[in-house]
Design a protein around this motif. Structure first.
Motif, PDB file in Angstrom:
ATOM      1  N   LEU A 234       0.827  -1.208   0.000  1.00  0.00           N
ATOM      2  CA  LEU A 234       0.000   0.000   0.000  1.00  0.00           C
ATOM      3  C   LEU A 234       0.862   1.258   0.000  1.00  0.00           C
ATOM      4  O   LEU A 234       0.474   2.290  -0.550  1.00  0.00           O
ATOM      5  N   GLY A 237       1.472   2.078  -3.423  1.00  0.00           N
ATOM      6  CA  GLY A 237       0.321   2.538  -4.193  1.00  0.00           C
ATOM      7  C   GLY A 237      -0.896   1.687  -3.893  1.00  0.00           C
ATOM      8  O   GLY A 237      -0.801   0.683  -3.180  1.00  0.00           O
ATOM      9  N   PRO A 238      -2.070   2.076  -4.417  1.00  0.00           N
ATOM     10  CA  PRO A 238      -3.317   1.343  -4.172  1.00  0.00           C
ATOM     11  C   PRO A 238      -3.215  -0.097  -4.680  1.00  0.00           C
ATOM     12  O   PRO A 238      -2.526  -0.363  -5.664  1.00  0.00           O
ATOM     13  N   ALA A 270      -6.353   1.992   6.343  1.00  0.00           N
ATOM     14  CA  ALA A 270      -6.628   1.942   4.914  1.00  0.00           C
ATOM     15  C   ALA A 270      -8.120   2.159   4.665  1.00  0.00           C
ATOM     16  O   ALA A 270      -8.930   2.101   5.595  1.00  0.00           O
ATOM     17  N   THR A 277     -10.794  -1.385  -4.487  1.00  0.00           N
ATOM     18  CA  THR A 277      -9.355  -1.092  -4.406  1.00  0.00           C
ATOM     19  C   THR A 277      -8.997  -0.576  -3.012  1.00  0.00           C
ATOM     20  O   THR A 277      -9.701   0.267  -2.449  1.00  0.00           O
ATOM     21  N   ARG A 279      -6.472   1.381  -0.473  1.00  0.00           N
ATOM     22  CA  ARG A 279      -5.395   2.375  -0.450  1.00  0.00           C
ATOM     23  C   ARG A 279      -5.213   2.893   0.971  1.00  0.00           C
ATOM     24  O   ARG A 279      -6.113   2.737   1.814  1.00  0.00           O
TER      25      ARG A 279
END
Length: 281
Positions: A234, A237-238, A270, A277, A279
């Motif tokens: 994470l 990035g996502p 998160a 998704t 992130r």
DNA sequence: TTCCTGTTTG
DNA sequence: CAAACAGGAA
């Protein structure tokens, strides 16, 4: 209020400031600090803390923020909060005097079996055994030559304390554990126990009885490993829903990866996007 | 039993 | 640089 009984530390012990006092508050403060940091790093914060909060009352009347401020450099700020809570309990429930009974001490926040016994032995000079992992290791090697369970260690240690000399006995055992009889790479050549040690006398056979038999928690394949991998991903990035399992390192266990994702969201670390998704929050 | 958490270490 | 560490708490 601070008494300086026995202000000169015995020769074979390093002259640490908490060894030159029997003030129970000073001993309690030093032991809580020593739970988390090596003695060398504790000296300066300890002296400053005792100057700022010389009694439980002075600590209890201060806002927690001040105590945390004085804790700077030690880390584990939660334990500063525990110590502050202990000070307040000492004032509220024990007339401002650090209690001298095992159960009263263990009822204080942040004080468990080890710290409670340390206060009894090092402040009140009671002949109880202070057992931390270092002492447990020394006894396992030197006396038994085999690993010991928690209860067995405490029982053995209590039986060994010489009448009227508990303070010195406990300090010496801890000193040996901190200097010679270390967990890894023990320096038997420098150990004052010499050939009194059962393990050294037997030629240091494997397995080393001083090495903890139980690993902390099997890291390989654990939830924590997967969680760590997921957080690492994470940070880069996502992570799409379809990539969660791979990111955790469990390509064949989608449900488990999904649980980890939910845990991270529950912890506020998160958040999920519309398509699932994941992130960083 | 498991988690917490900053430092040490292999 | 990941993992072990270390008491206490939950």
């Amino acid at each position: 209020m601070r008494r300086a009984v026995g202000a000169v530390a015995p020769a074979s012990l390093r002259p640490l400031p908490w060894r030159a006092t029997r003030d129970p508050w000073a001993v309690l403060v030093s032991e809580v600090m020593l739970q988390q940091t090596q003695a060398r790093r504790v000296v300066a914060p300890f002296v400053a803390f005792m100057a700022r909060f010389p009694t439980p009352a002075r600590c209890a009347e201060a806002p927690l923020a001040e105590v945390v401020l004085a804790w700077a450099g030690l880390g584990y700020n939660r334990r500063a909060a525990h110590l502050h809570g202990a000070a307040r309990s000492i004032v509220a429930d024990h007339g401002g005097v650090v209690p001298d009974r095992l159960d009263d001490l263990e009822a204080l926040p942040g004080v468990g079996s080890y710290t409670a016994r340390a206060v009894l032995a090092f402040a009140y000079e009671r002949d109880v055994a202070v057992v931390d992992v270092n002492v447990a290791r020394v006894l396992a090697r030197a006396v038994v030559g085999a690993p010991l369970g928690t209860v067995a260690v405490q029982t053995l240690a209590d039986a060994l304390v010489p009448d009227g000399r508990g303070w010195r006995w406990n300090q010496t055992l801890m000193e040996i554990g901190a200097t010679s009889c270390t967990g890894r790479a023990p320096r038997c050549a420098d150990c004052p126990l010499g050939r009194c040690c059962a393990w050294a006398g037997a030629g240091r056979p494997e397995p080393d009885p001083g090495r903890p038999g139980r690993r902390q928690s099997p890291f390989e394949g654990s939830d924590r490993q997967g969680r760590g991998r997921l957080v690492s991903a994470l940070r880069r990035g996502p992570v799409p829903a379809a990539a969660l399992a791979a990111a955790c390192g469990w390509p064949q266990d989608g449900p488990r990866a999904e649980r980890m994702a939910c845990a991270l969201v529950a912890d506020g670390l998160a958040r999920r996007g519309r398509t699932g998704t994941l992130r960083l929050a």
